[in-house]
Design a protein around this motif. Structure first.
Motif, PDB file in Angstrom:
ATOM      1  N   GLY A  71       0.906  -1.121   0.083  1.00 39.87           N
ATOM      2  CA  GLY A  71      -0.043   0.007   0.045  1.00 39.87           C
ATOM      3  C   GLY A  71       0.859   1.199   0.074  1.00 39.87           C
ATOM      4  N   LEU A  72       1.936   1.277   0.589  1.00 41.33           N
ATOM      5  CA  LEU A  72       2.683   2.542   0.964  1.00 41.33           C
ATOM      6  C   LEU A  72       3.659   2.672  -0.547  1.00 41.33           C
ATOM      7  N   ASN A  73       3.570   1.591  -1.396  1.00 41.05           N
ATOM      8  CA  ASN A  73       4.543   1.665  -2.453  1.00 41.05           C
ATOM      9  C   ASN A  73       3.445   2.242  -3.508  1.00 41.05           C
ATOM     10  N   TRP A  74       2.180   1.896  -3.380  1.00 42.28           N
ATOM     11  CA  TRP A  74       1.059   2.343  -4.282  1.00 42.28           C
ATOM     12  C   TRP A  74       0.876   3.769  -4.308  1.00 42.28           C
ATOM     13  N   LEU A  75       1.210   4.228  -2.879  1.00 44.40           N
ATOM     14  CA  LEU A  75       0.868   5.736  -2.595  1.00 44.40           C
ATOM     15  C   LEU A  75       2.085   6.464  -3.018  1.00 44.40           C
ATOM     16  N   THR A  76       3.310   5.762  -3.020  1.00 42.64           N
ATOM     17  CA  THR A  76       4.525   6.650  -3.433  1.00 42.64           C
ATOM     18  C   THR A  76       4.075   6.769  -5.053  1.00 42.64           C
ATOM     19  N   HIS A  77       3.839   5.740  -5.577  1.00 42.78           N
ATOM     20  CA  HIS A  77       3.697   5.857  -7.331  1.00 42.78           C
ATOM     21  C   HIS A  77       2.838   7.026  -7.373  1.00 42.78           C
ATOM     22  N   ARG A  78       1.618   6.991  -6.658  1.00 42.04           N
ATOM     23  CA  ARG A  78       0.580   7.869  -6.912  1.00 42.04           C
ATOM     24  C   ARG A  78       1.147   9.355  -6.751  1.00 42.04           C
ATOM     25  N   TYR A  79       1.746   9.401  -5.621  1.00 40.26           N
ATOM     26  CA  TYR A  79       2.364  10.914  -5.359  1.00 40.26           C
ATOM     27  C   TYR A  79       3.300  11.195  -6.508  1.00 40.26           C
ATOM     28  N   ASP A  80       4.250  10.249  -6.996  1.00 39.54           N
ATOM     29  CA  ASP A  80       5.078  10.599  -7.940  1.00 39.54           C
ATOM     30  C   ASP A  80       4.267  10.876  -9.403  1.00 39.54           C
ATOM     31  N   ARG A  81       3.108  10.571  -9.594  1.00 37.95           N
ATOM     32  CA  ARG A  81       2.441  10.903 -10.816  1.00 37.95           C
ATOM     33  C   ARG A  81       1.781  12.266 -10.508  1.00 37.95           C
ATOM     34  N   THR A  82       1.655  12.632  -9.361  1.00 34.40           N
ATOM     35  CA  THR A  82       0.833  13.771  -9.101  1.00 34.40           C
ATOM     36  C   THR A  82       1.765  15.198  -9.114  1.00 34.40           C
ATOM     37  N   VAL A  83       2.917  14.834  -8.843  1.00 29.67           N
ATOM     38  CA  VAL A  83       3.880  15.789  -8.890  1.00 29.67           C
ATOM     39  C   VAL A  83       4.587  16.421 -10.241  1.00 29.67           C
ATOM     40  N   ALA A  84       4.499  17.662 -10.622  1.00 25.09           N
ATOM     41  CA  ALA A  84       4.849  18.184 -11.854  1.00 25.09           C
ATOM     42  C   ALA A  84       6.291  18.074 -11.858  1.00 25.09           C
ATOM     43  N   LYS A  85       6.828  17.788 -13.039  1.00 25.69           N
ATOM     44  CA  LYS A  85       8.260  17.744 -13.208  1.00 25.69           C
ATOM     45  C   LYS A  85       8.671  18.416 -14.194  1.00 25.69           C
ATOM     46  N   GLU A  86       9.658  19.243 -14.085  1.00 29.56           N
ATOM     47  CA  GLU A  86      10.136  20.270 -14.867  1.00 29.56           C
ATOM     48  C   GLU A  86      11.816  20.371 -14.860  1.00 29.56           C
ATOM     49  N   GLN A  87      12.288  21.005 -15.706  1.00 28.17           N
ATOM     50  CA  GLN A  87      13.514  21.450 -15.739  1.00 28.17           C
ATOM     51  C   GLN A  87      13.853  22.585 -15.181  1.00 28.17           C
ATOM     52  N   LEU A  88      13.889  22.888 -13.660  1.00 27.83           N
ATOM     53  CA  LEU A  88      14.144  24.010 -12.885  1.00 27.83           C
ATOM     54  C   LEU A  88      15.240  24.745 -12.902  1.00 27.83           C
ATOM     55  N   LEU A  89      16.505  23.735 -13.021  1.00 27.48           N
ATOM     56  CA  LEU A  89      17.822  24.200 -12.803  1.00 27.48           C
ATOM     57  C   LEU A  89      18.433  24.649 -14.149  1.00 27.48           C
ATOM     58  N   ASP A  90      18.873  25.769 -14.215  1.00 29.43           N
ATOM     59  CA  ASP A  90      19.791  26.006 -15.433  1.00 29.43           C
ATOM     60  C   ASP A  90      20.857  25.039 -15.486  1.00 29.43           C
ATOM     61  N   PRO A  91      21.292  24.678 -16.623  1.00 29.10           N
ATOM     62  CA  PRO A  91      22.482  23.555 -17.006  1.00 29.10           C
ATOM     63  C   PRO A  91      23.679  24.164 -16.052  1.00 29.10           C
ATOM     64  N   ALA A  92      23.952  25.516 -16.115  1.00 28.53           N
ATOM     65  CA  ALA A  92      25.457  25.846 -15.327  1.00 28.53           C
ATOM     66  C   ALA A  92      25.225  25.683 -13.833  1.00 28.53           C
ATOM     67  N   ALA A  93      23.935  25.494 -13.322  1.00 32.48           N
ATOM     68  CA  ALA A  93      23.772  25.487 -11.924  1.00 32.48           C
ATOM     69  C   ALA A  93      23.527  24.135 -11.389  1.00 32.48           C
ATOM     70  N   ARG A  94      23.249  23.153 -12.491  1.00 32.88           N
ATOM     71  CA  ARG A  94      23.172  21.694 -11.964  1.00 32.88           C
ATOM     72  C   ARG A  94      24.290  21.017 -11.848  1.00 32.88           C
ATOM     73  N   LYS A  95      24.379  20.125 -10.754  1.00 32.77           N
ATOM     74  CA  LYS A  95      25.511  19.093 -10.504  1.00 32.77           C
ATOM     75  C   LYS A  95      25.357  18.048 -11.661  1.00 32.77           C
ATOM     76  N   LYS A  96      26.324  17.585 -12.150  1.00 32.81           N
ATOM     77  CA  LYS A  96      26.625  16.527 -13.033  1.00 32.81           C
ATOM     78  C   LYS A  96      25.895  15.351 -12.651  1.00 32.81           C
ATOM     79  N   ARG A  97      26.173  14.866 -11.598  1.00 33.15           N
ATOM     80  CA  ARG A  97      25.434  13.593 -10.916  1.00 33.15           C
ATOM     81  C   ARG A  97      25.291  13.854  -9.236  1.00 33.15           C
ATOM     82  N   THR A  98      24.129  13.627  -9.107  1.00 33.23           N
ATOM     83  CA  THR A  98      23.766  13.468  -7.628  1.00 33.23           C
ATOM     84  C   THR A  98      23.767  12.120  -6.893  1.00 33.23           C
TER      85      THR A  98
END
Length: 305
Positions: free
Chosen positions: A3-30
């Motif tokens: 059930g927790l995994n289902w809610l996590t995936h549901r939340y993931d689908r709800t959140v909008a995802k965009e490229q908010l970081l400028d390329p010069a401000a983005r770490k190459k790898r987190t």
């Protein structure tokens, strides 16, 4: 667990995802096992809204040292005088830092210009960013049943005329956001506003823990859907569920609020906040992942939330 995994995936689908970081401000790898820096932007507008006169209400750099046992909420003064890089339709130049969101066109473009500005200022790259729609965040607080805020200085809202009396009190979402937006008639002005916003984030975490969300799937689902509707995120390629899982053990009482060493100054009749000599030490600590040591040596600029 299913059930927790289902809610996590549901939340993931709800959140909008965009490229908010400028390329010069983005770490190459987190790397989630190392020190992390995130940019948190609070605004009344989400991507796609009218870009005219959009300015970021709140700007925080969230620093999480390796081990994830502490977190530092570094508030960036909205009137901080900075050099803004050029952006499409904007030649760049000196201005208040919260104008970056407007000059970038609001939304994704505004977040990118703001991230580039702060990356250049502090000499760091970010592991991710989040744009918080305050009108949506109000619903998160309401779904939690309100939060407890402690008013240290009585103040009357310039927006609603509500009088906030001194003392700890329960606030719903609308009242909370009204309170944390106040800066006039407060002894520390915008510095007090920054501290109150840091306290709000701590109070939300405290309330989420008190309501035992994990044992109430219906309530958890409502809170997650409200949070998802209020957020736009850029996780720098890290799956959102992995990031949330990594941060799950971060104690709420380990949060520290940090003010960037600075002071108010009027220049050509305009009120600004300008960096003082101590800011360089903070930025160096961010770059070298020595923020706990800097905080211990500079208690004037740090408060336990």
């Amino acid at each position: 667990m299913a059930g927790l995994n289902w809610l996590t995936h549901r939340y993931d689908r709800t959140v909008a995802k965009e490229q908010l970081l400028d390329p010069a401000a983005r770490k190459k790898r987190t790397e989630l096992d190392g020190a992390l820096n995130y940019l948190l932007i609070g605004s009344d507008h989400r991507p796609g809204a009218n870009p005219e006169d959009q300015r970021s209400d709140s700007i925080l750099i969230v620093h999480v040292p390796a081990g994830m046992r502490q977190a530092y909420l570094i508030s960036v003064p909205r009137d901080l005088l900075v050099a803004l890089p050029a952006a499409p339709g904007f030649p760049g130049g000196q201005d208040k830092v919260n104008a970056a969101y407007e000059h970038g066109g609001g939304g994704e473009g505004g977040a990118r210009l703001l991230s580039a500005t702060l990356s250049r200022l502090a000499g760091i790259r970010f592991d991710g960013a989040a744009l918080v729609d305050f009108s949506g965040f109000k619903q998160v607080i309401d779904q939690l049943g309100g939060i407890r805020m402690c008013v240290d200085t009585p103040v009357r809202s310039i927006h609603t005329r509500h009088q906030f009396d001194a003392g700890c009190q329960q606030m719903d979402g609308a009242r909370t956001l009204d309170y944390v937006r106040q800066r006039y008639d407060l002894p520390g002005g915008d510095f007090d506003r920054q501290r109150h916003q840091q306290q709000m984030l701590r109070a939300v975490l405290d309330r989420a823990g008190e309501t035992r969300l994990r044992t109430d799937p219906v309530k958890l689902d409502r809170v997650l859907r409200a949070a998802g509707g209020a957020l736009t995120v850029d996780t720098n390629g890290v799956p959102l569920d992995e990031l949330l899982f990594a941060l799950r053990g971060l104690p709420a009482d380990a949060l520290r609020g940090v003010q960037i060493p600075s002071y108010p100054q009027t220049i050509d009749g305009i009120s600004y906040v300008v960096l003082d000599s101590g800011s360089g030490g903070l930025f160096a600590a961010l770059r070298d992942t020595h923020v706990p040591e800097w905080a211990g040596a500079n208690p004037r600029w740090v408060n336990r939330l």
